[in-house]
Design a protein around this motif. Structure first.
Motif, short mmCIF file in Angstrom:
data_model
loop_
_atom_site.label_atom_id
_atom_site.label_comp_id
_atom_site.label_asym_id
_atom_site.label_seq_id
_atom_site.Cartn_x
_atom_site.Cartn_y
_atom_site.Cartn_z
N SER A 38 32.03 4.45 -12.90
CA SER A 38 32.18 4.68 -14.34
C SER A 38 32.10 6.19 -14.56
O SER A 38 31.80 6.94 -13.62
CB SER A 38 31.09 3.95 -15.11
OG SER A 38 29.84 4.57 -14.93
N PRO A 39 32.35 6.68 -15.77
CA PRO A 39 32.37 8.14 -15.97
C PRO A 39 31.10 8.87 -15.57
O PRO A 39 31.16 10.02 -15.15
CB PRO A 39 32.63 8.25 -17.49
CG PRO A 39 33.39 7.03 -17.83
CD PRO A 39 32.82 5.95 -16.96
N ASP A 40 29.92 8.24 -15.72
CA ASP A 40 28.69 8.96 -15.39
C ASP A 40 27.77 8.17 -14.46
O ASP A 40 26.59 8.49 -14.34
CB ASP A 40 27.94 9.34 -16.67
CG ASP A 40 27.57 8.12 -17.51
OD1 ASP A 40 27.94 7.00 -17.12
OD2 ASP A 40 26.93 8.30 -18.55
N ASN A 41 28.29 7.16 -13.78
CA ASN A 41 27.45 6.34 -12.91
C ASN A 41 28.36 5.55 -11.95
O ASN A 41 29.47 5.19 -12.30
CB ASN A 41 26.61 5.36 -13.74
CG ASN A 41 25.68 4.53 -12.90
OD1 ASN A 41 24.62 4.99 -12.49
ND2 ASN A 41 26.05 3.29 -12.63
N THR A 42 27.86 5.32 -10.75
CA THR A 42 28.56 4.43 -9.81
C THR A 42 27.61 3.32 -9.41
O THR A 42 26.46 3.57 -9.04
CB THR A 42 29.03 5.20 -8.56
OG1 THR A 42 30.07 6.10 -8.92
CG2 THR A 42 29.55 4.23 -7.49
N ARG A 43 28.09 2.10 -9.49
CA ARG A 43 27.29 0.94 -9.08
C ARG A 43 27.90 0.36 -7.80
O ARG A 43 29.09 0.07 -7.75
CB ARG A 43 27.24 -0.11 -10.18
CG ARG A 43 26.63 -1.43 -9.75
CD ARG A 43 26.27 -2.33 -10.92
NE ARG A 43 25.07 -1.83 -11.62
CZ ARG A 43 24.41 -2.53 -12.53
NH1 ARG A 43 24.82 -3.74 -12.89
NH2 ARG A 43 23.34 -2.04 -13.11
N VAL A 44 27.07 0.20 -6.79
CA VAL A 44 27.46 -0.44 -5.54
C VAL A 44 26.74 -1.78 -5.47
O VAL A 44 25.53 -1.85 -5.66
CB VAL A 44 27.10 0.42 -4.32
CG1 VAL A 44 27.54 -0.26 -3.03
CG2 VAL A 44 27.72 1.81 -4.43
N VAL A 45 27.48 -2.84 -5.19
CA VAL A 45 26.91 -4.19 -5.15
C VAL A 45 27.13 -4.79 -3.77
O VAL A 45 28.27 -4.86 -3.28
CB VAL A 45 27.55 -5.09 -6.22
CG1 VAL A 45 26.91 -6.48 -6.19
CG2 VAL A 45 27.40 -4.48 -7.61
N LEU A 46 26.05 -5.19 -3.13
CA LEU A 46 26.11 -5.93 -1.86
C LEU A 46 25.96 -7.41 -2.18
O LEU A 46 24.93 -7.83 -2.70
CB LEU A 46 25.01 -5.47 -0.91
CG LEU A 46 24.86 -3.98 -0.63
CD1 LEU A 46 23.73 -3.74 0.36
CD2 LEU A 46 26.17 -3.39 -0.11
N ASP A 47 26.99 -8.19 -1.90
CA ASP A 47 26.90 -9.65 -2.07
C ASP A 47 26.28 -10.23 -0.82
O ASP A 47 26.77 -10.00 0.30
CB ASP A 47 28.29 -10.24 -2.32
CG ASP A 47 28.83 -9.83 -3.67
OD1 ASP A 47 28.19 -10.13 -4.69
OD2 ASP A 47 29.90 -9.20 -3.72
N LEU A 48 25.23 -11.03 -0.99
CA LEU A 48 24.46 -11.56 0.14
C LEU A 48 24.40 -13.08 0.10
O LEU A 48 24.53 -13.69 -0.97
CB LEU A 48 23.04 -10.99 0.11
CG LEU A 48 22.95 -9.45 0.20
CD1 LEU A 48 21.71 -8.95 -0.49
CD2 LEU A 48 22.98 -9.01 1.65
N SER A 49 24.18 -13.67 1.26
CA SER A 49 24.11 -15.13 1.33
C SER A 49 22.75 -15.66 0.89
O SER A 49 22.59 -16.84 0.61
CB SER A 49 24.42 -15.60 2.75
OG SER A 49 23.52 -15.01 3.68
N ALA A 50 21.73 -14.78 0.84
CA ALA A 50 20.38 -15.19 0.41
C ALA A 50 19.71 -13.99 -0.25
O ALA A 50 20.25 -12.88 -0.26
CB ALA A 50 19.57 -15.67 1.61
N ALA A 51 18.54 -14.21 -0.82
CA ALA A 51 17.81 -13.12 -1.49
C ALA A 51 17.47 -12.03 -0.48
O ALA A 51 17.00 -12.31 0.63
CB ALA A 51 16.53 -13.67 -2.12
N PRO A 52 17.71 -10.76 -0.83
CA PRO A 52 17.51 -9.69 0.15
C PRO A 52 16.05 -9.28 0.32
O PRO A 52 15.26 -9.32 -0.62
CB PRO A 52 18.30 -8.53 -0.46
CG PRO A 52 18.26 -8.78 -1.93
CD PRO A 52 18.28 -10.28 -2.09
N GLU A 53 15.69 -8.92 1.55
CA GLU A 53 14.43 -8.25 1.85
C GLU A 53 14.80 -6.84 2.24
O GLU A 53 15.48 -6.64 3.26
CB GLU A 53 13.69 -8.98 2.98
CG GLU A 53 13.36 -10.45 2.66
CD GLU A 53 12.79 -11.16 3.88
OE1 GLU A 53 12.26 -10.48 4.78
OE2 GLU A 53 12.90 -12.41 3.94
#
Length: 436
Positions: A38-53
């Motif tokens: 976005s103009p003032d922010n970048t969001r990176v999303v990791l899609d996982l098969s279970a809740a992350p640790e």
């Protein structure tokens, strides 16, 4: 025989132990990686098969963000990455059967925010990384001069976006994909109108935090914030448009929160803050200014909401015929008049298809524009071009003619006739003429 049983049980126990141990090696996996700039922010999303640790930390020389995922299969290569950002040079990984390290190589140092999200349709478990771009901050417009006729600024907020799809229709339509095209059409209409200017809170498919939406509107000194959404319900029957305004209880709460943030008083008080140096009195002045601003904003929002409902009723069914008050996040700012327009129910199969239709989207945008233009023509800000145009009106007195008025105001008779949509040169006493 007993010895054989013991050997069997021992082997069976080892087998079960090995089985559960093997399961633990691959209990989680990175399925995809999505980048939402976005103009003032970048969001990176990791899609996982279970809740992350996980845990994360930053490194410099060169600038990097490191994400360590435990109980995650890191022996496979990273999945395909969807999207790109100028903040991210590359994303790489290393690991083994039970852990994974993901490294984001960055173009400059940032203060990241990393958090997990639980499954929400259409997504499963996610790890979200927000990277703010400090070099792309919005610059505040200079203070307005009361002598200069200015444009009326309408901030248009297309609801949801990016990682947040909003409500989902029966055939899989995302709310975020309906709100943006309507917002863009409305912006085009506003920008074509002399004396009006639009500001799109989001210009693409990315997420903007609720609080940030009002901050963007404030930074551009918007006269009105219009947030566009599509409603939804658990059953398919409800349908129709509605307009929401800030509830008095929410407005009062937000004023209280703003007063607690002493460092923001200068921003909220505007030019007045420059002459107030007594910190003991600053809170009382802020209270007075914000209370007046809140009252003005709520009255303005109600007036604009009524105009919008009048126009929407001409092209679609209304779910609620009167403005509805609510504590909605995007309406949280008591110092900016704000309305939230629900253009229909995406959960209703007929309205979902209607909202997907580009012609209907154009009609919705046109109705919103007509309503907003009429609102500001009737109640223009004092320093706006609309106010200046409204002041150029003349009430016809006895003995006056169209040609005499044209001469007095230095305009042509044709222009005066056309501007007032007159069929001929006849005018009557008491008639109000607009001067072009």
């Amino acid at each position: 025989m007993k010895k054989n049983n013991k050997q069997f049980l021992s082997c069976a126990g080892l087998t079960i132990l090995w089985f559960f141990s093997a399961l633990s090696y691959a209990s989680n996996q990175v399925q995809s990686i999505r980048i939402w700039p976005s103009p003032d922010n970048t969001r990176v999303v990791l899609d996982l098969s279970a809740a992350p640790e996980y845990k994360s930390f930053s490194l410099d020389k060169p600038d990097r963000l490191v994400i360590d995922l435990t109980n995650t299969n890191g022996s496979a290569a990273l999945p395909a990455i969807n999207g790109e950002s100028k903040l991210i040079k590359a994303i790489r990984s290393s690991g083994d059967n039970n852990s994974m390290r993901i490294v984001l190589d960055l173009t400059n140092a940032v203060k990241p925010t990393v958090f997990a999200l639980t499954p929400t349709a259409p997504y499963g478990h996610r790890l979200v990384i927000d990277l703010p771009d400090d070099n792309a901050r919005l610059t505040r417009e200079p203070p307005r001069s009361i002598r200069a006729a200015r444009d009326i600024v309408i901030a248009i907020d297309a609801g949801h976006g990016g990682e947040d799809p909003g409500s989902i229709g029966p055939t899989g339509t995302y709310e975020k994909n309906l709100t943006l095209p309507i917002a863009r059409r409305l912006a085009e209409l506003i920008d074509k109108e002399p004396g009006m200017k639009s500001l799109l809170v989001r210009t693409g498919d990315y997420y903007v935090h609720i609080n940030r939406r009002t901050d963007i509107a404030r930074s551009m000194q918007a006269d009105l914030l219009v947030s566009i959404h599509a409603d939804a319900f658990t059953s398919p029957q409800p349908r129709g448009a509605a307009v929401w305004v800030l509830s008095l209880r929410r407005a009062t709460t937000e004023v209280g929160r703003m007063l607690e943030q002493t460092e923001r008083h200068g921003e909220l008080l505007g030019g007045v803050a420059e002459v107030i140096r007594d910190s003991a009195n600053e809170r009382y002045l802020a209270q007075t200014v914000l209370d007046l601003s809140m009252n003005h904003s709520m009255v303005t929002a109600h007036q604009a909401a009524n105009q919008v409902l009048t126009e929407l009723a001409k092209i679609t069914r209304l779910h609620k015929a009167q403005p509805q008050a609510a504590s909605l996040g995007v309406l949280r700012s008591p110092d900016i008049p704000s309305i939230l327009v629900e253009v229909g129910f995406i959960s209703n199969p007929q309205e979902e298809q209607q909202l997907r239709n580009s012609s209907h989207q154009a009609r919705l945008a046109q109705s919103l524009f007509t309503a907003l233009k009429r609102h500001f023509q009737q109640a223009p800000p004092a320093d706006s071009l609309f106010a200046q145009q409204r002041s150029r009106e003349h009430k016809v007195q006895a003995g006056e003619s169209l040609s005499l008025l044209a001469q007095r105001y230095d305009v042509s008779v044709d222009a005066l006739r056309s501007h007032n949509k007159l069929a001929n040169d006849s005018i009557r006493i008491g008639q109000v003429l607009r001067i072009p």
